[in-house]
Design an enzyme around this catalytic site. Structure first.
Site, PDB file in Angstrom:
ATOM      1  N   LYS A 237      28.504   0.190  28.509  1.00  0.00           N
ATOM      2  CA  LYS A 237      27.451   0.422  29.603  1.00  0.00           C
ATOM      3  C   LYS A 237      25.987   0.678  28.695  1.00  0.00           C
ATOM      4  CE  LYS A 237      26.590   2.871  33.854  1.00  0.00           C
ATOM      5  NZ  LYS A 237      27.206   3.862  34.857  1.00  0.00           N
ATOM      6  N   GLU A 325      35.930   9.459  48.185  1.00  0.00           N
ATOM      7  CA  GLU A 325      35.236  10.220  49.133  1.00  0.00           C
ATOM      8  C   GLU A 325      36.339  10.770  50.163  1.00  0.00           C
ATOM      9  OE1 GLU A 325      32.078   7.907  47.408  1.00  0.00           O
ATOM     10  OE2 GLU A 325      34.134   7.223  48.433  1.00  0.00           O
ATOM     11  N   ARG A 353      32.515   6.756  54.439  1.00  0.00           N
ATOM     12  CA  ARG A 353      33.826   6.477  54.245  1.00  0.00           C
ATOM     13  C   ARG A 353      34.872   7.297  54.700  1.00  0.00           C
ATOM     14  NH1 ARG A 353      34.231   2.939  48.557  1.00  0.00           N
ATOM     15  NH2 ARG A 353      33.301   1.173  49.221  1.00  0.00           N
TER      16      ARG A 353
END
Length: 532
Positions: A237, A325, A353
């Site tokens: 990353k 979530e 969600r």
């Protein structure tokens, strides 16, 4: 190599390996310069440049669709699919969207704002399809329930040629947590894990070695034997930009860099203003110092939700559950049954969600879980996938749920204290951006009377952070205070009884509400339905 002079992705077929490597560096520079100017999700997209080139050289998009998981890792994909000439408009009004959207390009096979949907969507495209379909998912995205549900479904489907690319950079936004990340990091049992779902496992391979990537993908195509393929790719990353490589969480998403003019006058710096997320984190730390029942839960976003200080001060009372979530909410509900006071801090748009869990696991059992609803309302350049437009509507329809929206940090601290004595579910919504420390108009009878006309022609009612802005507008429109009454509140549900009384007492005045959410099911509709 000038990106705008290439006919991409078609021209990838005629470029040599060395030219592709030059193209990768050019793409990196464009992503970096654009994000420094406009802001954007920098780290993940820098890490997928070679992967995007290899996929688009190997597969013929859009006939062979490539489904990217969220837009964080897809900036190179955008540059390779006809948007190089306009990429400098990224995240600006009318410009290139920061996320994936089918309306923008035929190569954006599936729109995505939040993570972990790519496998499900690509499986839908691959069903009974003779062409190759590809899903790209990050290792962080693999922790979400929907991704695991999709993996479980792979062996049950009549799929055409299908490849799942696991972009493993050991990060979501923050460092990954949980068993899946440990499995991938160790490498022990990784192949068996994916093979148990019906995949042929390939990898791990270096995601920055174009020669290896291209050779592996071509080998997969030529050797396809009818089974879905899992290609495990390791990337870094922030690849190519040292600050992002060293601090990947800090450079996941960045704001525009402000460069001062060389001869600009030196201005005395003002004290930095806290963001709402920072204010929430500080207020929750104060609450936790007073009350050892307070625990904090987030879904892979401790930095974004302002909980890093809490995590440092109270490590035994902080829980990052990964991109999960629904689990976060039911986990909090379980804690609440033990007498704890859980605070679930999740962005408004991502909290959607977990609506099933909020209703079934929290509200129906009347458990005292507090939802810190970050990024409520409009969020600016992140665009429609991230606007928190619906939380007032979905929280408002849930029985037993208290719905609040502070106007200032002072209000926020009061509401956190109120949630601690609440016997049922409680939500506190606040926007992205800077928070006002205190609002001058006092809160009395749960409402603020910013301006009261004796015989108003217009009644204006608002909620939360819009109050200060509206106060300035109303005073400019009606400086004498003769014709406009402005009321605000921090309580959306239940509505303050005194506000209802005041509005019912002015039946001839025109009533309007101002809010940052959906009209249907929103604050205004709830208010109008409560009047006589």
């Amino acid at each position: 190599m000038n990106l705008t002079e290439l006919n991409l992705p078609e021209d990838l077929q005629r470029l040599s390996l060395e030219q592709l490597r030059e193209l990768a560096e050019d793409i990196r520079q464009v992503i970096l310069s654009t994000c420094l100017k406009n802001g954007g999700h920098l780290g993940a997209s820098l890490g997928t440049v070679e992967l995007a080139i290899a996929l688009h050289k190997t597969f013929r998009s859009p006939d062979e669709p490539i489904v990217w998981d969220v837009g964080h890792q897809a900036y190179a994909h955008k540059l390779l699919t006809g948007r190089a000439a306009t990429f400098d408009t990224l995240r600006t009004t009318g410009g290139v969207c920061g996320f994936l959207t089918r309306e923008e390009s035929i190569h954006d096979a599936f729109g995505a704002g939040h993570s972990s949907t790519s496998i499900s969507a690509a499986l839908g495209m691959a069903w009974n399809n003779p062409n190759w379909s590809t899903a790209v998912i990050g290792d962080g995205g693999l922790t979400a329930g929907i991704a695991l549900e999709a993996l479980n479904n792979v062996s049950s489907l009549d799929l055409g040629p299908f490849i799942l690319v696991l972009n493993d950079n050991q990060m979501s936004i923050s460092e990954n947590v949980g068993g899946i990340s440990k499995l991938l990091a160790s490498g022990e049992g990784t192949a068996q894990f994916f093979e148990s779902f019906g995949f042929d496992y390939v990898g791990p391979v270096d995601g920055h070695d174009l020669s290896t990537l291209l050779g592996t993908l071509e080998g997969i195509k030529k050797g396809y034997a009818g089974k879905p393929i899992l290609l495990h790719v390791r990337t870094l990353k922030g690849k190519g930009y040292t600050p992002a490589e060293q601090s990947p969480a800090a450079y996941h998403g960045i704001s525009p860099v402000q460069v001062a003019a060389p001869n600009s006058l030196k201005v005395e710096a003002k004290p930095p203003q806290k963001t709402w997320s920072e204010a929430f984190g500080e207020a929750l730390c104060k609450a936790a110092e007073r009350d050892d029942r307070v625990v904090a839960i987030t879904a892979a976003m401790p930095e974004g939700t302002g909980l890093t200080e809490f995590a440092t001060k109270f490590p035994q009372r902080f829980f990052d559950v990964g991109i999960a979530e629904p689990h976060a909410v039911t986990f909090a509900a379980g804690m609440a049954t033990r007498g704890l006071k859980p605070f679930v801090a999740i962005y408004s748009t991502f909290l959607q969600r977990s609506l099933d869990q909020i209703i079934h696991d929290v509200a129906l059992q009347n458990l005292p879980v507090t939802f810190a609803v970050d990024r409520a309302g409009l969020v600016g350049a992140d665009g429609p996938t991230h606007h928190g437009s619906f939380d007032l509507a979905y929280f408002g329809m849930i029985p037993r749920m208290t719905v609040t929206a502070p106007s200032s940090i002072e209000d926020l601290e009061v509401l956190i204290s109120e949630s601690l004595v609440s016997s049922g579910p409680f939500s506190i919504r606040y926007p992205r951006g800077k928070a006002l420390a205190k609002i001058s108009t006092p809160l009395s009878d749960q409402i603020r009377r910013h301006q009261l006309a004796l015989k108003p022609k217009l009644l204006v009612v608002t909620l939360g952070t819009l109050a200060e802005r509206l106060e300035k507008i109303v005073r400019a429109l009606d400086p004498e205070g003769d014709s406009i009454t402005l009321l605000s509140t921090v309580y959306a549900k239940p509505l303050p009884s005194r506000m209802i009384e005041l509005l019912n007492a002015q039946p001839s005045a025109v009533l309007i509400t101002v809010e940052d959410g959906s009209v249907i099911g929103g604050f205004g509709q709830h208010l109008f339905s409560s009047l006589e």
